[in-house]
Write an enzyme that holds these catalytic residues in place. Structure first.
Site, PDB file in Angstrom:
ATOM      1  N   HIS A 183     -76.154 -24.280  35.129  1.00  0.00           N
ATOM      2  CA  HIS A 183     -75.135 -24.125  36.162  1.00  0.00           C
ATOM      3  C   HIS A 183     -75.757 -23.414  37.352  1.00  0.00           C
ATOM      4  CE1 HIS A 183     -71.721 -22.363  38.263  1.00  0.00           C
ATOM      5  NE2 HIS A 183     -71.024 -23.385  37.781  1.00  0.00           N
ATOM      6  N   ASP A 309     -64.467 -27.863  38.181  1.00  0.00           N
ATOM      7  CA  ASP A 309     -65.005 -26.600  38.696  1.00  0.00           C
ATOM      8  C   ASP A 309     -63.870 -25.614  39.000  1.00  0.00           C
ATOM      9  OD1 ASP A 309     -67.102 -24.893  39.117  1.00  0.00           O
ATOM     10  OD2 ASP A 309     -67.630 -25.651  41.098  1.00  0.00           O
TER      11      ASP A 309
HETATM   12 MN    MN Z   1     -69.200 -24.299  38.640  1.00  0.00          MN
END
Ligand code: MN
Length: 346
Positions: A183, A309
């Site tokens: 990430h 997200d």
């Molecule tokens: Mn993210």
């Protein structure tokens, strides 16, 4: 308003959360300026300290694993979130603090999933600062807690996972057959300066520059020749790398033939082949048909997964846009549901 129920489960695969304990530690770091990471201050200085409504709202949402998050998921038609500790996770802290925090975080995530097993699954956090301990914690998190892989928020205090000292982490991931989600983080202290004065260090571009670089370092260092079954997930449609595929292969061949550096050895496969065979992609933050279609066609419909997200980019119109991708029903089900089920063994 809720979205019409489609003939697939919507699984969102890059969803951020944080413990109140860790958020308090972030605020302490911000107040005491106790670490050397300009990217951390730039990113969390706003979310952690600002009284702006967007900052307060985000701080509340990222720490919630109960009604607020569940009703946000209902409002945007998300059946299941794959949770991961938000960036930079425990990686900014000293080794002992980071190790203890990873363990307590994983325990709390396990409890939340136990409470809402049809709504949540999760990836474990680890402290790469101690690679052997990280490998051990991965094993506990997967075998005992039932977590589905590991998240690493790119660089750890300016260091990258292609260094051989981190190989116990890859060994464990391969042995457990779970993916590592790399990430984004803000660019490392060595590379962040020109990003900062124009606010380009975070999700607008710096995340992709940092994380794409990290993935390329893994490839050219030969990590995948040593660990051929290693599975890596990149968000943001591969942090730009799919668009570069042709040029990366072309230039890498030249660099190897010219024997330009000790750090670049001949590889068994072309860089593009590792990107097609060892990597999976999510569309977090990139709910835009031209880019999604490009990566699906280039990397394969079985390699691209849906992600929202949350809570950073939490918009029901983006879910609708992805529901309306010009692909077959079968491909849509792969994108939203079955690719994630298969990769993360949900
Ligand atoms: Mn993210």
């Amino acid at each position: 308003m809720s979205l019409p129920k489609p003939p697939y489960r919507r699984i969102a695969t890059e969803e951020g959360w944080a413990t109140p304990e860790m958020m308090q530690m972030y605020i302490d770091v911000l107040n005491k300026k106790s670490i050397n990471d300009p990217g951390f201050y730039s990113l969390w200085g706003f979310f952690g300290l600002s009284q702006a409504p967007r900052a307060r709202d985000l701080m509340a949402r990222v720490q919630d694993l109960e009604e607020r998050r569940l009703s946000d998921m209902d409002a945007t038609g998300i059946d299941l979130q794959l949770l991961m500790l938000t960036s930079p996770g425990v990686q900014i802290f000293d080794t002992e603090t980071a190790k203890a925090l990873a363990i307590s975080t994983n325990d709390q995530l396990h409890e939340a999933i136990k409470k809402h097993p049809s709504r949540y699954a999760g990836l474990c956090a680890v402290a790469p600062q101690d690679p052997a301990a990280a490998a051990k914690e991965m094993e506990r998190a997967v075998k005992v807690l039932g977590l589905k892989g590991v998240v690493i928020n790119s660089h750890t205090q300016g260091q990258y996972l292609d260094d051989e000292k981190y190989w116990p982490i890859f060994e464990a991931a391969e042995a457990l057959d779970v993916p590592i989600y790399i990430h984004p983080n803000t660019p490392s202290p060595q590379m962040i300066e020109p990003f900062l004065s124009r606010c380009l260090d975070a999700a607008i571009y710096g995340f992709a520059a940092e994380t794409g670089l990290h993935a390329l370092r893994l490839i050219v260092s030969g990590v995948f020749d040593r660990f051929p079954k290693l599975k890596i997930v990149l968000g943001h449609l591969g942090e730009g790398l799919p668009f570069w595929l042709y040029r990366i292969d072309f230039m890498h061949g030249g660099i190897v033939r010219a024997n330009r550096s000790e750090g670049v050895k001949p590889l068994k496969r072309k860089p593009s082949e590792y990107l097609r065979e060892n990597f999976w992609y999510t569309n977090s933050g990139m709910a835009w048909e031209p880019s999604v279609s490009f990566v699906q066609n280039l990397m394969g419909f079985d390699r691209v997964m849906y992600a929202m997200d949350y809570p950073y980019q939490f918009l029901s119109e983006e879910v609708s846009a992805m529901d309306n991708l010009p692909i077959t029903d079968e491909q849509k089900k792969m994108f939203f549901q079955t690719n994630a089920e298969n990769l993360f063994k949900l």
